[in-house]
Design a protein around this motif. Structure first.
Motif, short mmCIF file in Angstrom:
data_model
loop_
_atom_site.label_atom_id
_atom_site.label_comp_id
_atom_site.label_asym_id
_atom_site.label_seq_id
_atom_site.Cartn_x
_atom_site.Cartn_y
_atom_site.Cartn_z
N ALA A 159 -70.64 7.41 62.55
CA ALA A 159 -71.97 7.37 61.92
C ALA A 159 -72.56 5.96 61.98
CB ALA A 159 -71.90 7.87 60.48
N PHE A 160 -71.72 4.96 61.69
CA PHE A 160 -72.18 3.57 61.73
C PHE A 160 -72.50 3.16 63.16
CE2 PHE A 160 -71.77 -1.06 61.51
CZ PHE A 160 -72.48 -1.32 60.33
N ARG A 161 -71.67 3.61 64.08
CA ARG A 161 -71.90 3.32 65.50
C ARG A 161 -73.23 3.89 65.97
NH1 ARG A 161 -67.27 4.63 70.02
NH2 ARG A 161 -68.55 4.47 71.92
N PHE A 162 -73.53 5.12 65.57
CA PHE A 162 -74.79 5.75 65.95
C PHE A 162 -75.97 5.02 65.32
CE2 PHE A 162 -72.56 10.12 66.46
CZ PHE A 162 -72.06 9.71 67.69
N ALA A 163 -75.81 4.61 64.06
CA ALA A 163 -76.90 3.89 63.38
C ALA A 163 -77.20 2.57 64.08
CB ALA A 163 -76.51 3.64 61.92
N LEU A 164 -76.17 1.84 64.47
CA LEU A 164 -76.38 0.58 65.19
C LEU A 164 -77.05 0.82 66.54
CD1 LEU A 164 -73.12 -1.53 64.64
CD2 LEU A 164 -75.36 -1.82 63.57
N ALA A 165 -76.67 1.89 67.21
CA ALA A 165 -77.27 2.22 68.50
C ALA A 165 -78.77 2.49 68.35
CB ALA A 165 -76.57 3.43 69.11
N GLU A 244 -75.38 8.08 72.10
CA GLU A 244 -75.21 7.31 70.86
C GLU A 244 -76.56 7.04 70.21
OE1 GLU A 244 -71.26 4.64 71.75
OE2 GLU A 244 -73.07 4.22 72.90
N ARG A 245 -77.56 6.69 71.01
CA ARG A 245 -78.90 6.44 70.48
C ARG A 245 -79.51 7.74 69.95
NH1 ARG A 245 -81.04 4.83 75.90
NH2 ARG A 245 -78.98 4.35 76.75
N TYR A 246 -79.30 8.80 70.72
CA TYR A 246 -79.87 10.10 70.32
C TYR A 246 -79.28 10.55 68.99
CZ TYR A 246 -80.70 15.13 70.24
OH TYR A 246 -81.06 16.39 69.86
N PHE A 254 -82.96 12.67 58.67
CA PHE A 254 -82.07 13.51 57.88
C PHE A 254 -82.76 14.77 57.35
CE2 PHE A 254 -84.15 10.75 54.86
CZ PHE A 254 -84.37 11.55 53.75
N TRP A 255 -84.10 14.76 57.35
CA TRP A 255 -84.86 15.90 56.85
C TRP A 255 -84.96 17.02 57.90
CZ3 TRP A 255 -86.60 10.99 57.69
CH2 TRP A 255 -87.42 10.81 58.81
N GLU A 256 -84.53 16.74 59.13
CA GLU A 256 -84.56 17.74 60.18
C GLU A 256 -83.17 18.35 60.36
OE1 GLU A 256 -86.06 15.91 63.69
OE2 GLU A 256 -88.06 15.55 62.86
N GLU A 257 -83.12 19.48 61.01
CA GLU A 257 -81.84 20.14 61.26
C GLU A 257 -80.99 19.30 62.22
OE1 GLU A 257 -80.09 24.47 62.83
OE2 GLU A 257 -82.25 24.12 62.60
N ARG A 258 -79.73 19.12 61.88
CA ARG A 258 -78.83 18.29 62.68
C ARG A 258 -78.49 18.95 64.00
NH1 ARG A 258 -75.43 15.08 60.10
NH2 ARG A 258 -77.29 14.69 58.88
N ASP A 259 -78.47 18.16 65.07
CA ASP A 259 -78.08 18.65 66.39
C ASP A 259 -76.59 19.00 66.37
OD1 ASP A 259 -77.01 18.47 69.20
OD2 ASP A 259 -79.13 18.13 69.62
N PRO A 260 -76.21 20.19 66.82
CA PRO A 260 -74.80 20.61 66.80
C PRO A 260 -73.87 19.67 67.56
CG PRO A 260 -76.23 22.48 67.25
CD PRO A 260 -77.08 21.28 67.33
N VAL A 261 -74.36 19.08 68.64
CA VAL A 261 -73.54 18.14 69.43
C VAL A 261 -73.18 16.92 68.59
CG1 VAL A 261 -73.45 16.65 71.44
CG2 VAL A 261 -74.48 18.92 71.62
N CYS A 262 -74.18 16.33 67.94
CA CYS A 262 -73.93 15.16 67.09
C CYS A 262 -73.05 15.55 65.89
CB CYS A 262 -75.25 14.57 66.61
SG CYS A 262 -76.31 13.98 67.94
N GLU A 263 -73.31 16.73 65.34
CA GLU A 263 -72.51 17.20 64.21
C GLU A 263 -71.04 17.32 64.59
OE1 GLU A 263 -72.24 17.90 60.40
OE2 GLU A 263 -74.27 18.09 61.17
#
Length: 268
Positions: A159-165, A244-246, A254-263
């Motif tokens: 999660a932190f890695r994605f946020a930094l990306a 990672e950026r996506y 966070f108000w949108e439905e989470r992508d299953p791949v990222c989940e």
């Protein structure tokens, strides 16, 4: 005449900026430790506060360089306190960039410290004042993305890695936009002192519309592809992949439905 006490107060870091930095630190910790079962809100607050901190540093760099270039009025305007509320156009420097991040995930350049250019002597000094802001974004992006380009990602939570990306995407896009030689942007400010007086006079009326023109052009598919292709090239050079950026943006919204791949990746 300014006293030592007044000069110190003019350069004292604002509690407003310290509060924003505290939000960045606390929410960064929350994302890193998985404090919440759903990291979306923490990522949103971490990315937003980090982006605002970078905007404040951008404007501070303009102001500090102008001060050393000869504009001694900078301190009295509050620009050296890092307080975003002191900017001439807080809407342009803070509010709109944050709105554009929420809407489209693009780093909108800020730019609203009023510099008395007539106090600054020398073309190189004028160019450096304009370049200081985006160069600060370059440094900020380099520091935030160090785990990627140093290959030091072991132990960094996804999660932190994605946020930094995602923050890196914002910083890189802002740097590229800011360095465009378009009136009203820092890139034009770098080259403006070297242009003839006749050219500067002709261009001056169009400066307020420069940023708007850039975003209109970005709606042209070929221009959009070229711009984001360059952003992608730089980010890949920093070791940050598109997924990672996506997923960073997916967590941010966070108000949108989470992508299953990222989940699925987060559940590993």
């Amino acid at each position: 005449m300014a006293t030592a006490t007044s000069r110190h107060s003019e350069r004292r870091v604002s509690p407003v900026f310290l509060g924003i930095a505290a939000v960045m630190a606390v929410t960064g910790w929350a994302v890193w430790t998985g404090f919440s079962a759903d990291p979306g809100l923490a990522v949103f607050l971490f990315v937003t506060s980090t982006w605002i901190v970078s905007l404040c540093l951008h404007e501070y760099a303009h102001a500090r360089t102008a001060l050393h270039g000869g504009d001694i009025s900078i301190g009295a305007k509050g620009y050296l306190t890092l307080n975003p509320l002191k900017y001439t156009h807080a809407m342009l420097s803070i509010v709109l960039p944050v709105v554009f991040v929420i809407m489209g995930g693009i780093g909108l350049p800020g730019g609203a410290v009023f510099i008395e250019r007539d106090r600054i002597r020398g073309r190189w000094k004028h160019s450096l004042v304009s370049a200081a802001g985006p160069l600060t974004n370059v440094l900020f992006a380099a520091l935030l993305t160090a785990p990627f380009w140093l290959g030091a990602l072991d132990g960094v939570p996804m999660a932190f890695r994605f946020a930094l990306a995602f923050v890196a995407l914002l910083e890189v896009s802002a740097v590229i936009l800011n360095f465009l030689p378009v009136p009203g942007l820092d890139g034009y400010g770098v080259i403006e002192p070297w242009l003839s007086y006749r050219i500067r006079r002709k261009v001056e009326p169009y400066a307020p519309f420069g940023l708007l023109a850039v975003f209109v052009f970005l709606f042209i598919p070929e221009v959009n592809d070229a711009f984001f292709g360059l952003v992608d090239f730089v980010l890949r050079g920093l070791g940050i992949e598109e997924l990672e950026r996506y997923c960073g943006r997916d967590l941010f919204t966070f108000w949108e439905e989470r992508d299953p791949v990222c989940e699925e990746i987060l559940s590993w």
